[in-house]
Structures are given as C-alpha cells and as structure tokens.
Design a protein around this motif. Structure first.
Motif, PDB file in Angstrom:
ATOM      1  N   PRO A 123      -4.448   2.376  11.095  1.00 28.29           N
ATOM      2  CA  PRO A 123      -5.507   1.702  11.860  1.00 28.29           C
ATOM      3  C   PRO A 123      -6.856   1.757  11.149  1.00 28.29           C
ATOM      4  CG  PRO A 123      -4.173   3.080  13.293  1.00 28.29           C
ATOM      5  CD  PRO A 123      -3.762   3.401  11.888  1.00 28.29           C
ATOM      6  N   GLY A 124      -7.511   0.611  11.087  1.00 26.96           N
ATOM      7  CA  GLY A 124      -8.854   0.541  10.524  1.00 26.96           C
ATOM      8  C   GLY A 124      -8.927   0.453   9.018  1.00 26.96           C
ATOM      9  N   ILE A 125      -7.789   0.408   8.319  1.00 27.64           N
ATOM     10  CA  ILE A 125      -7.837   0.368   6.858  1.00 27.64           C
ATOM     11  C   ILE A 125      -8.456  -0.943   6.384  1.00 27.64           C
ATOM     12  CG2 ILE A 125      -5.489  -0.575   6.670  1.00 27.64           C
ATOM     13  CD1 ILE A 125      -5.274   1.026   4.021  1.00 27.64           C
ATOM     14  N   ALA A 126      -9.284  -0.858   5.348  1.00 26.14           N
ATOM     15  CA  ALA A 126      -9.886  -2.039   4.719  1.00 26.14           C
ATOM     16  C   ALA A 126      -9.709  -1.915   3.214  1.00 26.14           C
ATOM     17  CB  ALA A 126     -11.364  -2.148   5.080  1.00 26.14           C
ATOM     18  N   PHE A 127      -9.223  -2.962   2.577  1.00 23.31           N
ATOM     19  CA  PHE A 127      -8.983  -2.932   1.138  1.00 23.31           C
ATOM     20  C   PHE A 127     -10.296  -3.184   0.385  1.00 23.31           C
ATOM     21  CE2 PHE A 127      -4.522  -4.766   2.115  1.00 23.31           C
ATOM     22  CZ  PHE A 127      -4.082  -3.510   2.499  1.00 23.31           C
ATOM     23  N   THR A 128     -10.525  -2.389  -0.662  1.00 26.97           N
ATOM     24  CA  THR A 128     -11.698  -2.566  -1.514  1.00 26.97           C
ATOM     25  C   THR A 128     -11.265  -2.582  -2.970  1.00 26.97           C
ATOM     26  OG1 THR A 128     -12.076  -0.169  -1.560  1.00 26.97           O
ATOM     27  CG2 THR A 128     -13.257  -1.445   0.131  1.00 26.97           C
ATOM     28  N   ALA A 129     -12.093  -3.164  -3.814  1.00 30.81           N
ATOM     29  CA  ALA A 129     -11.755  -3.277  -5.228  1.00 30.81           C
ATOM     30  C   ALA A 129     -12.846  -2.642  -6.077  1.00 30.81           C
ATOM     31  CB  ALA A 129     -11.595  -4.746  -5.604  1.00 30.81           C
ATOM     32  N   PRO A 130     -12.487  -2.039  -7.219  1.00 33.63           N
ATOM     33  CA  PRO A 130     -13.496  -1.468  -8.125  1.00 33.63           C
ATOM     34  C   PRO A 130     -14.434  -2.552  -8.635  1.00 33.63           C
ATOM     35  CG  PRO A 130     -11.278  -0.725  -8.700  1.00 33.63           C
ATOM     36  CD  PRO A 130     -11.116  -1.822  -7.701  1.00 33.63           C
ATOM     37  N   GLU A 131     -15.710  -2.250  -8.728  1.00 29.63           N
ATOM     38  CA  GLU A 131     -16.692  -3.243  -9.172  1.00 29.63           C
ATOM     39  C   GLU A 131     -16.381  -3.752 -10.571  1.00 29.63           C
ATOM     40  OE1 GLU A 131     -20.664  -1.835  -8.782  1.00 29.63           O
ATOM     41  OE2 GLU A 131     -20.509  -1.465  -6.629  1.00 29.63           O
ATOM     42  N   ALA A 132     -15.895  -2.868 -11.441  1.00 36.20           N
ATOM     43  CA  ALA A 132     -15.609  -3.278 -12.820  1.00 36.20           C
ATOM     44  C   ALA A 132     -14.494  -4.317 -12.861  1.00 36.20           C
ATOM     45  CB  ALA A 132     -15.227  -2.059 -13.660  1.00 36.20           C
ATOM     46  N   THR A 133     -13.450  -4.128 -12.036  1.00 39.12           N
ATOM     47  CA  THR A 133     -12.343  -5.089 -11.991  1.00 39.12           C
ATOM     48  C   THR A 133     -12.810  -6.424 -11.432  1.00 39.12           C
ATOM     49  OG1 THR A 133     -10.784  -3.260 -11.632  1.00 39.12           O
ATOM     50  CG2 THR A 133     -10.013  -5.479 -11.125  1.00 39.12           C
ATOM     51  N   VAL A 134     -13.607  -6.372 -10.378  1.00 42.01           N
ATOM     52  CA  VAL A 134     -14.135  -7.608  -9.791  1.00 42.01           C
ATOM     53  C   VAL A 134     -14.990  -8.359 -10.808  1.00 42.01           C
ATOM     54  CG1 VAL A 134     -15.683  -8.532  -8.030  1.00 42.01           C
ATOM     55  CG2 VAL A 134     -14.024  -6.761  -7.430  1.00 42.01           C
ATOM     56  N   ALA A 135     -15.802  -7.630 -11.581  1.00 43.76           N
ATOM     57  CA  ALA A 135     -16.666  -8.273 -12.572  1.00 43.76           C
ATOM     58  C   ALA A 135     -15.842  -9.002 -13.624  1.00 43.76           C
ATOM     59  CB  ALA A 135     -17.573  -7.225 -13.224  1.00 43.76           C
ATOM     60  N   VAL A 136     -14.760  -8.372 -14.093  1.00 37.13           N
ATOM     61  CA  VAL A 136     -13.883  -9.015 -15.084  1.00 37.13           C
ATOM     62  C   VAL A 136     -13.253 -10.277 -14.506  1.00 37.13           C
ATOM     63  CG1 VAL A 136     -11.734  -8.749 -16.372  1.00 37.13           C
ATOM     64  CG2 VAL A 136     -13.404  -6.897 -16.355  1.00 37.13           C
TER      65      VAL A 136
END
Length: 418
Positions: A123-136
């Motif tokens: 319950p309540g989990i939210a997926f997040t991504a590393p900033e470095a991966t998003v930047a690439v």
C-alpha cells in the motif's frame, strides 16, 4: 430426429449464424466478430434480420483455427504457456486469481504492478527513478525528430536506460524487480511534458497526466487515468507479451524484453487501436451523429474501431469499468453519448460490444489529449505486465519458446540457382 451437420463441401451452400457458430466451435457473437475483422463475409437474409455465411469459407476458417490452436496435430502443449499471472474467463479477467477490475478500483497502478510481480500488495508504494538515469533517457529522447510518436520515444528511453545500467544482465528476481521499479518511471519522465511547470512527483498517473495534456487535472480525472493503467497492466499472452516472453526465454535482460514488447505494440491491431477509436469518436462528435460516420467506414470496407474483442463474447470488462468511472466526469458526457451512439448504430449491422479502446477514446477526447495518448497509456501500463511475464519466463527452461517450422517449400534437393 437429430439435425444433420452442415456439409461445407456442397458448393454454394449458405450457413445460418447458428450453423456457422457450431462449425467454428464459437458463440454466435464471435461469428459476427470474425465478420467485423474481415475473416468472414456475410449476406443478409432477404426480408429477415439474420445473416448467412458461405459454408466453404467457414470451413476454411475452422481448419485454420484448429491448426493455429494445435488441434490438428495434438501439439497443444507447444502453443500454450503455463502462467500464474492472468486468467481470462468469459467476461471477466483475474490477476493472480483476484478480479482485475476490483483490484483496479481499489488500488493504484503501482500497487497492482507489485501484486503481479510478487503476489504481495504494498500500500502506498510509488515508483521513482534515479536522476542520472532519467537525464540519460531524456537526452536520448530529446534528440529524436519533433514528430516522433510516443512508442518510439518510449523505446529509445528504454534503450538509453539500459545503456546506463551496467548491472542490467543480472536476471535474479531482486535485480529484475529493482529494474522494473525504476524503468517505468524513467519511461514516463523521458516523455516531454505538454506544458512547462510540471512536477515529477506523486503517483505515476499524476506524472503521466502532464505528458498527455495541458489541461489541469481534477481528482476524478486522475482516478480514471490511474484505473485505466491498472486495468491495462496485463491481458494474458497478447502479441506483445508473447514477444517479451520469447526475448526472456533467450535470457535477454528486462530492458531488452520490454523493448521487444514496445516493438510489437505499435501495430494498428494492438496498442495503436485506441488512436483509431479516438479519431472515429472525434468525427462522430463533430457530425453529431454516428450513422453517417459508420456508414462511411463500412462503405470503405474498414472494421469499426473500438468494438468487439476475440476473447470476450460480451462487453470488454475493462471498457465496462472505465465507462462507469467516466460517467462521474461531467466533461466526458459528450464522449460517452457518442460512444453509445457508435455501439447502437453498429449493432444494426453486427452485434459487437464496446472494447477498452473505445473507453480510452472517451477518456482521451474528453481531456484534451491527442490521438496517440491511448497508445501511450497502453504502453506504460503494459510494461508492468511484461516485466511480470519476463520474471516468470526467467524461471523456465532457457530457449523453450522455439516452435518448429512446418516447411511447405520446394522438395529438396533442388538444383543450384543460376
């Protein structure tokens, strides 16, 4: 006295809907679904409401169905895949034994994804991504031409994320789960926002909304989008999911497996179908009447998008769930009325129910989204299901997804070509 079975070998013989259904081993509604997909032709009964079908054409289709299902050779086991993920039964479908529409009504997309992957709710989990991966991923997507479609952007983002992950070849369950929880938000973050000032925080559906429309979101609209994602997470062995399992069978890493699914989903008979329904719905809204629009589609020999599904004899349960939620959105009222008009008008020709593509079209047209938005929603949602199937396939014997070809070419040996 028992009715005699129809003799398809009799030239020119016409079959009733009931006879055609019996020969094909399907329900009468499915016979009309074959007609809508161009797999059968029909003729109206003069002065009546029914249709007749060419017996030889029906027999050819029946033989092909038996061959595709492995019934003629007894090779059913080669064409079926054991899975604990999704069951489709009549007009309902289940995720790990739990009614999928009830799950989507009560839990977020991320929570449903976790249920598919692990059999546990978080319950309540939210997926997040590393900033470095998003930047690439953003740099790679940003280099594409402006007219690039959403699935192309997602595919490039997946490849870029893979290149940035030196541990992508670790296929242990924990590693794949870690990849999944960062890949999905990376795909969303890599899509260009429609307007500036967006925030990449909150549930995934909130972040995706800003990539689909410049309109402000209210809670009801966000709930509909989140539910749509949850409903579309998986649907058994659809074409794209089979491609993912083939890739995973060869031990491709999860980024590559997802890329395989994205490559298949772009077809007009799969993920892109919602775009066709979106355009049809806009045309009906513009004309104020479905009849002339449907008439033109039929005259051109095109199937009506957003109607019928080969796995459901009645209404697609995903469409039913979304329509119920859309009724709570005042701005969706015109789209809902147009969708009902399409179903009612088409029923005069062939009794097909609405499918999820038509429901997505109501959502996208009602929220100022482009025709490609439904495809984006579909692809992002299905990524979680693909990961679930890849995880399952990694636990099976490698390279088992290797059917044997049935050679029908010239009998060897043939002379060398000059």
């Amino acid at each position: 006295m028992r009715d005699q079975e129809p003799d398809p070998s009799h030239p020119g013989r016409r079959l009733s809907t009931k006879e055609a259904a019996e020969l094909l081993g399907v329900k009468p509604e499915t016979v009309y679904a074959y007609v809508s997909r161009g797999q059968l032709s029909s003729q109206r009964v003069p002065g009546g409401r029914g249709s007749t079908f060419d017996a030889q054409e029906v027999e050819v289709l029946a033989r092909r169905n038996r061959r595709e299902n492995g019934l003629s050779s007894g090779a059913i086991s080669e064409l079926s895949v054991r899975t604990r993920i999704t069951l489709i039964d009549q007009d309902r479908y289940y995720f790990r034994g739990v009614d999928a529409t009830e799950l989507a009504a009560r839990h977020s997309y991320e929570e449903i994804a976790e249920w598919l992957w692990t059999g546990r709710l978080r319950p309540g989990i939210a997926f997040t991504a590393p900033e470095a991966t998003v930047a690439v991923a953003r740099r790679a997507v940003g280099a594409l031409p402006e007219h690039t479609g959403p699935v192309d952007r997602l595919r490039v983002a997946a490849i870029a994320a893979a290149a940035a992950d030196p541990l992508r070849f670790d296929l242990s369950e924990n590693a794949v789960l870690g990849t999944a929880r960062t890949l999905i938000p990376t795909l969303v973050a890599a899509l260009p926002p429609v307007r500036r000032g967006h925030r990449d925080t909150g549930p995934l559906a909130h972040r995706l909304w800003t990539r689909l429309t410049g309109w402000d979101a209210d809670e009801t609209s966000l709930q509909v989008l989140d539910t749509a994602l949850g409903l579309l997470v998986d649907h058994d062995l659809a074409a794209s999911t089979l491609a993912v399992r083939v890739a995973a069978s060869a031990r491709a890493h999860p980024y590559a497996a997802v890329s395989a699914g994205l490559g298949v989903i772009e077809g007009p008979l799969h993920g892109a179908a919602s775009g066709l329904a979106h355009r049809l719905l806009l045309e009906v809204l513009d004309q104020g009447d479905a009849a002339p629009v449907i008439a033109e589609e039929l005259r051109a020999g095109r199937r009506i998008p957003g109607l019928g599904h080969r796995l459901y004899p009645g209404e697609d349960p995903r469409a039913r769930a979304l329509f119920t939620l859309l009724e709570e959105m005042p701005r969706a009222a015109p789209g809902l009325a147009a969708a009902r008009d399409i179903v009612t008008t088409t029923a005069r020709h062939t009794p097909l129910q609405a499918n999820v593509d038509l429901a997505l079209a109501v959502l996208t047209t009602s929220c100022g989204m482009p025709a490609t938005a439904g495809e984006t929603i579909f692809a992002v949602a299905r990524t979680a299901g693909w990961i679930a199937h890849a995880l399952e396939e990694y636990g099976e014997r490698p390279l088992r997804m290797r059917p044997s070809g049935h050679y029908v070419g010239p009998k060897p040996p043939q002379p060398l070509p000059e």
